[in-house]
Scaffold this motif. Structure first.
Motif, PDB file in Angstrom:
ATOM      1  N   LEU A  65      14.329 -11.709  67.087  1.00  0.00           N
ATOM      2  CA  LEU A  65      13.044 -12.407  67.020  1.00  0.00           C
ATOM      3  C   LEU A  65      11.850 -11.464  67.111  1.00  0.00           C
ATOM      4  O   LEU A  65      10.812 -11.701  66.500  1.00  0.00           O
ATOM      5  N   GLU A  66      12.017 -10.408  67.875  1.00  0.00           N
ATOM      6  CA  GLU A  66      10.887  -9.528  68.193  1.00  0.00           C
ATOM      7  C   GLU A  66      11.331  -8.075  68.104  1.00  0.00           C
ATOM      8  O   GLU A  66      12.386  -7.693  68.596  1.00  0.00           O
ATOM      9  N   HIS A  67      10.501  -7.235  67.491  1.00  0.00           N
ATOM     10  CA  HIS A  67      10.688  -5.782  67.519  1.00  0.00           C
ATOM     11  C   HIS A  67       9.431  -5.175  68.111  1.00  0.00           C
ATOM     12  O   HIS A  67       8.328  -5.377  67.595  1.00  0.00           O
ATOM     13  N   THR A  68       9.593  -4.477  69.219  1.00  0.00           N
ATOM     14  CA  THR A  68       8.436  -3.946  69.940  1.00  0.00           C
ATOM     15  C   THR A  68       8.581  -2.460  70.192  1.00  0.00           C
ATOM     16  O   THR A  68       9.635  -1.980  70.609  1.00  0.00           O
ATOM     17  N   GLU A  69       7.489  -1.728  69.960  1.00  0.00           N
ATOM     18  CA  GLU A  69       7.368  -0.345  70.403  1.00  0.00           C
ATOM     19  C   GLU A  69       6.316  -0.323  71.511  1.00  0.00           C
ATOM     20  O   GLU A  69       5.227  -0.887  71.350  1.00  0.00           O
ATOM     21  N   SER A  70       6.658   0.296  72.633  1.00  0.00           N
ATOM     22  CA  SER A  70       5.744   0.322  73.777  1.00  0.00           C
ATOM     23  C   SER A  70       5.617   1.740  74.309  1.00  0.00           C
ATOM     24  O   SER A  70       6.578   2.519  74.285  1.00  0.00           O
TER      25      SER A  70
END
Length: 248
Positions: free
Chosen positions: A220-225
């Motif tokens: 659902l979600e792809h995140t770079e932090s």
């Protein structure tokens, strides 16, 4: 309490002084407050410069104090701790008695990057919502989150208030829960934009997270932090495999 000279005892003087200064910087002072000078501490507690430097050095190493050349020693910002479990940033902050806030830098519908297309298993031409946010704890910047969400699963997503928990918004408005995530973590250097947002210097060490979150079997979600290393730390419990007793 008025300072009193330390006495010889079974507890070394540098440990006695460390305990006193730890209480002062965690209970009496605020992050950013200036600590007394070495000379003042020597006079107040009747100890040597070596004892003062040993006590302060331990507190610096533990992250309670920070030295600034030419200016002195200051109370460090409180470190945020993650237990590496599946929880939103907002939940983690509240659990530690901190007030989470979020600045939405932008939220728009756009074509995903090649990395996001692979991470979310998107079809050619499939659109994503791209949301970039600055996350703060007690008004101190902690991380920059650059995330992409599957538009087909979350229609109208960016019309909701994204300054709060995204996970809560997904559950409330779409009836979906984030069940699991796969992520990698590595140390890297902050680029100019990230450093500006986090209030640090270009090239400063940051923790980089690359995370794919799932609702059931659907990515659902792809995140770079990017997290400030001096304000965020990871902790985990490591267990060894149990050995099967061997028969003799």
């Amino acid at each position: 309490m008025m300072p009193v000279h330390l006495r010889d005892s079974q507890v070394p003087k540098h440990e006695q002084l460390r305990a006193i200064l730890l209480h002062r910087c965690t209970k009496e002072l605020q992050p950013g407050d200036l600590m007394p000078s070495e000379r003042k501490l020597m006079e107040d507690y009747g100890v040597s410069r070596i004892t003062v430097r040993e006590a302060i050095g331990q507190l610096v190493n533990d992250g309670h104090l920070v030295r600034v050349r030419g200016k002195g020693t200051f109370v460090a910002s409180r470190t945020v701790q993650s237990r590496l479990h599946l929880a939103s940033f907002s939940e983690e902050m509240r659990a530690q008695g901190l007030t989470p806030t979020t600045v939405v830098l932008f939220a728009r519908l756009e074509s995903p990057s090649a990395a996001t297309t692979r991470a979310l298993g998107l079809a050619d031409g499939e659109q994503t919502y791209h949301v970039k946010r600055l996350r703060l704890a007690d008004a101190e910047p902690v991380s920059v989150d650059d995330a992409w969400y599957r538009a087909s699963l979350l229609p109208g997503f960016i019309e909701h208030d994204l300054s709060k928990s995204v996970y809560e918004a997904v559950q409330i408005h779409y009836g979906l829960t984030i069940d699991r995530a796969e992520q990698t973590v590595k140390a890297t250097a902050a680029d100019s934009d990230t450093a500006t947002l986090l209030g640090t210097k270009r090239g400063a060490p940051v923790l980089y997270f690359d995370r794919v979150s799932f609702s059931g079997d659907e990515p659902l979600e792809h995140t770079e932090s990017w997290y400030r290393c001096d304000r965020y730390q990871l902790s985990m419990e490591v267990e060894g495999g149990r050995r099967t007793p061997q028969r003799r």
